[in-house]
Design a protein around this motif. Structure first.
Motif, PDB file in Angstrom:
ATOM      1  N   ALA A 308      22.358  42.710  -4.924  1.00  0.00           N
ATOM      2  CA  ALA A 308      23.004  43.803  -5.656  1.00  0.00           C
ATOM      3  C   ALA A 308      24.473  43.939  -5.271  1.00  0.00           C
ATOM      4  N   CYS A 309      24.767  43.771  -3.974  1.00  0.00           N
ATOM      5  CA  CYS A 309      26.157  43.854  -3.496  1.00  0.00           C
ATOM      6  C   CYS A 309      27.017  42.756  -4.140  1.00  0.00           C
ATOM      7  N   HIS A 310      26.468  41.552  -4.217  1.00  0.00           N
ATOM      8  CA  HIS A 310      27.208  40.453  -4.846  1.00  0.00           C
ATOM      9  C   HIS A 310      27.388  40.675  -6.347  1.00  0.00           C
ATOM     10  N   ILE A 311      26.354  41.219  -6.992  1.00  0.00           N
ATOM     11  CA  ILE A 311      26.468  41.500  -8.433  1.00  0.00           C
ATOM     12  C   ILE A 311      27.571  42.523  -8.693  1.00  0.00           C
ATOM     13  N   LEU A 312      27.637  43.573  -7.877  1.00  0.00           N
ATOM     14  CA  LEU A 312      28.669  44.603  -8.050  1.00  0.00           C
ATOM     15  C   LEU A 312      30.069  44.061  -7.782  1.00  0.00           C
ATOM     16  N   LYS A 313      30.174  43.215  -6.762  1.00  0.00           N
ATOM     17  CA  LYS A 313      31.494  42.684  -6.404  1.00  0.00           C
ATOM     18  C   LYS A 313      31.976  41.629  -7.396  1.00  0.00           C
ATOM     19  N   ASN A 314      31.066  40.734  -7.798  1.00  0.00           N
ATOM     20  CA  ASN A 314      31.458  39.631  -8.691  1.00  0.00           C
ATOM     21  C   ASN A 314      31.333  39.978 -10.166  1.00  0.00           C
ATOM     22  N   GLN A 315      30.669  41.101 -10.465  1.00  0.00           N
ATOM     23  CA  GLN A 315      30.402  41.507 -11.854  1.00  0.00           C
ATOM     24  C   GLN A 315      29.703  40.389 -12.628  1.00  0.00           C
ATOM     25  N   GLU A 316      28.741  39.772 -11.972  1.00  0.00           N
ATOM     26  CA  GLU A 316      28.008  38.656 -12.569  1.00  0.00           C
ATOM     27  C   GLU A 316      26.547  38.733 -12.144  1.00  0.00           C
ATOM     28  N   ILE A 317      25.639  38.561 -13.109  1.00  0.00           N
ATOM     29  CA  ILE A 317      24.201  38.609 -12.819  1.00  0.00           C
ATOM     30  C   ILE A 317      23.601  37.219 -13.001  1.00  0.00           C
ATOM     31  N   PRO A 318      22.945  36.675 -11.973  1.00  0.00           N
ATOM     32  CA  PRO A 318      22.325  35.348 -12.122  1.00  0.00           C
ATOM     33  C   PRO A 318      21.220  35.362 -13.190  1.00  0.00           C
ATOM     34  N   GLU A 319      21.224  34.356 -14.033  1.00  0.00           N
ATOM     35  CA  GLU A 319      20.232  34.243 -15.111  1.00  0.00           C
ATOM     36  C   GLU A 319      18.804  34.284 -14.578  1.00  0.00           C
ATOM     37  N   VAL A 320      18.612  33.685 -13.401  1.00  0.00           N
ATOM     38  CA  VAL A 320      17.268  33.537 -12.839  1.00  0.00           C
ATOM     39  C   VAL A 320      16.643  34.881 -12.440  1.00  0.00           C
ATOM     40  N   MET A 321      17.456  35.948 -12.378  1.00  0.00           N
ATOM     41  CA  MET A 321      16.949  37.270 -11.997  1.00  0.00           C
ATOM     42  C   MET A 321      16.619  38.152 -13.201  1.00  0.00           C
ATOM     43  N   LYS A 322      17.019  37.735 -14.405  1.00  0.00           N
ATOM     44  CA  LYS A 322      16.927  38.621 -15.571  1.00  0.00           C
ATOM     45  C   LYS A 322      15.512  38.724 -16.134  1.00  0.00           C
ATOM     46  N   ILE A 323      15.122  39.970 -16.440  1.00  0.00           N
ATOM     47  CA  ILE A 323      13.853  40.224 -17.115  1.00  0.00           C
ATOM     48  C   ILE A 323      14.099  40.392 -18.616  1.00  0.00           C
ATOM     49  N   ASN A 324      15.187  41.101 -18.956  1.00  0.00           N
ATOM     50  CA  ASN A 324      15.523  41.302 -20.369  1.00  0.00           C
ATOM     51  C   ASN A 324      16.915  40.743 -20.663  1.00  0.00           C
ATOM     52  N   SER A 325      17.385  40.928 -21.899  1.00  0.00           N
ATOM     53  CA  SER A 325      18.673  40.333 -22.294  1.00  0.00           C
ATOM     54  C   SER A 325      19.790  41.364 -22.418  1.00  0.00           C
ATOM     55  N   VAL A 326      19.521  42.606 -21.981  1.00  0.00           N
ATOM     56  CA  VAL A 326      20.557  43.647 -22.048  1.00  0.00           C
ATOM     57  C   VAL A 326      21.700  43.290 -21.106  1.00  0.00           C
ATOM     58  N   LYS A 327      22.919  43.367 -21.632  1.00  0.00           N
ATOM     59  CA  LYS A 327      24.079  43.032 -20.799  1.00  0.00           C
ATOM     60  C   LYS A 327      25.147  44.106 -20.963  1.00  0.00           C
ATOM     61  N   LYS A 328      25.532  44.721 -19.879  1.00  0.00           N
ATOM     62  CA  LYS A 328      26.582  45.748 -19.910  1.00  0.00           C
ATOM     63  C   LYS A 328      27.948  45.082 -19.681  1.00  0.00           C
ATOM     64  N   GLU A 329      28.974  45.675 -20.256  1.00  0.00           N
ATOM     65  CA  GLU A 329      30.329  45.133 -20.088  1.00  0.00           C
ATOM     66  C   GLU A 329      30.757  45.189 -18.623  1.00  0.00           C
ATOM     67  N   GLU A 330      30.367  46.274 -17.964  1.00  0.00           N
ATOM     68  CA  GLU A 330      30.724  46.443 -16.547  1.00  0.00           C
ATOM     69  C   GLU A 330      29.516  46.976 -15.790  1.00  0.00           C
TER      70      GLU A 330
END
Length: 353
Positions: A308-330
């Motif tokens: 979660a810390c890396h996602i917040l800092k890099n503003q990037e979510i690894p595909e392998v963690m996704k359950i759905n396809s919702v994507k927020k701008e920030e």
């Protein structure tokens, strides 16, 4: 309570999380009963003579804590707080084996001394010559959350400015045998497991060590704000949505304002229903899971906090963690929800630093 900043993170896990490029190389694991941590070359960090006397969890924690302190640029923290579910079970097993093998006579105390749960925080303090507040929480799957809550209170009350917080658990042969016997660990016939749609009980068991430096002030390297933590021991399934909604209301947040939710799906059909229930509250949020990467264990939430810390800092979510396809701008707010076998539920709210 004012926000506290997570200024550095370090993790040893079943993924190569000490490698800078680990984000692109995450490998899901769904066909083994036990997931081993990828360990560093300890000779680079710990003198071989000392390393031989240390259990795996102490070695992992020593290295992860060094990485975390180094990144934060801190030599001596104002407090060291560690959460662990099983503690130094390797040395506990060795001591108990000695008791049996020697008919309870002529026992050397070494394994007993090193088997206590607070060995990890003690060894880190010895290595740093740190004489400050030193505490260990043993609260099964919410051990890290209690540690972070303590650190947050220490900082908010002016008792400390920088706190080293960690979580660690190791696998041991005998304990893993017992977990297989009582079906805590999945039977081989139920592998590979679909973590999100499992119809069998049991989990893939992992291990690892995660360390964080929490600080009063935001720095250039800050990863996230630790906004709030909520912990409850027992929760009925029918109460789970209310538990989440009350936590959000307490923090003046609406469901849609949570940009990502990290859920602890473990592949255990009996207890994963809590996560399925919570998902219904977040139709417009990115839903993520992580135990197919780390395995389930008492302090697996350390891995999700690290991610979660890396996602917040890099503003990037690894595909392998996704359950759905919702994507927020920030990604501004991330909610982490975890429990172990339906007990010790915890909610952690992290915000963009």
């Amino acid at each position: 309570m004012s926000a506290v900043y997570i200024n550095s993170v370090a993790c040893i896990s079943a993924q190569d999380t000490l490698n800078e490029n680990f984000f692109e190389n995450l490998q899901p694991q769904n066909s083994v009963q036990l997931l081993k941590a990828i360990e560093p070359n300890y000779k680079e960090f710990i003198p071989p003579a000392a390393s031989r006397r240390m259990s795996k969890t102490v070695k992992m924690s020593s290295v992860a804590s060094k990485y975390a302190l180094q990144e934060a640029g801190i030599e001596n923290p104002d407090a060291i707080i560690v959460g662990t579910g099983m503690g130094c079970s390797q040395d506990s097993e060795k001591f108990l084996k000695n008791v049996i093998d020697n008919n309870e006579e002529f026992l050397t105390p070494t394994f007993f001394i090193q088997s206590t749960h607070n060995t990890v925080s003690g060894q880190i303090a010895l290595g740093l010559q740190c004489h400050s507040y030193n505490f260990t929480y043993v609260n099964t799957s919410s051990s890290l959350e209690f540690s972070m809550l303590d650190a947050k209170l220490q900082i908010n009350d002016g008792e400390a400015e920088n706190v080293l917080v960690g979580s660690t658990d190791e696998q041991t042969d005998r304990t893993m045998e017992l977990y297989k016997l009582n079906n805590t660990i999945k039977e081989e016939k139920n592998l590979p497991v679909d973590f999100l749609n499992s119809n069998s009980e049991g989990v893939i068991w992992g291990e690892g060590s995660s360390f964080f430096v929490l600080g009063k002030e935001k720095t250039e390297s800050s990863y996230a704000q630790l906004k709030d933590i909520q912990i409850i021991n027992k929760l009925e399934l029918a109460e789970s949505q209310q538990f989440v909604e009350d936590f959000l209301a307490k923090n003046n947040l609406k469901n849609d304002e949570i940009d990502a939710v990290i859920l602890g799906f473990s592949g255990d059909a009996k207890s994963d229903v809590y996560y399925t229930n919570a998902m219904d509250l977040f139709k417009n949020s990115s839903l993520l899971y992580y135990k197919h990467l780390s395995g389930e264990f008492n302090t697996a939430s350390g891995f999700s906090t690290f991610m979660a810390c890396h996602i917040l800092k890099n503003q990037e979510i690894p595909e392998v963690m996704k359950i759905n396809s919702v994507k927020k701008e920030e990604v501004k707010n991330i909610l982490l929800y975890n429990h172990l076998g339906g007990n010790d539920h915890s909610l952690v709210l992290l915000g963009k630093a």
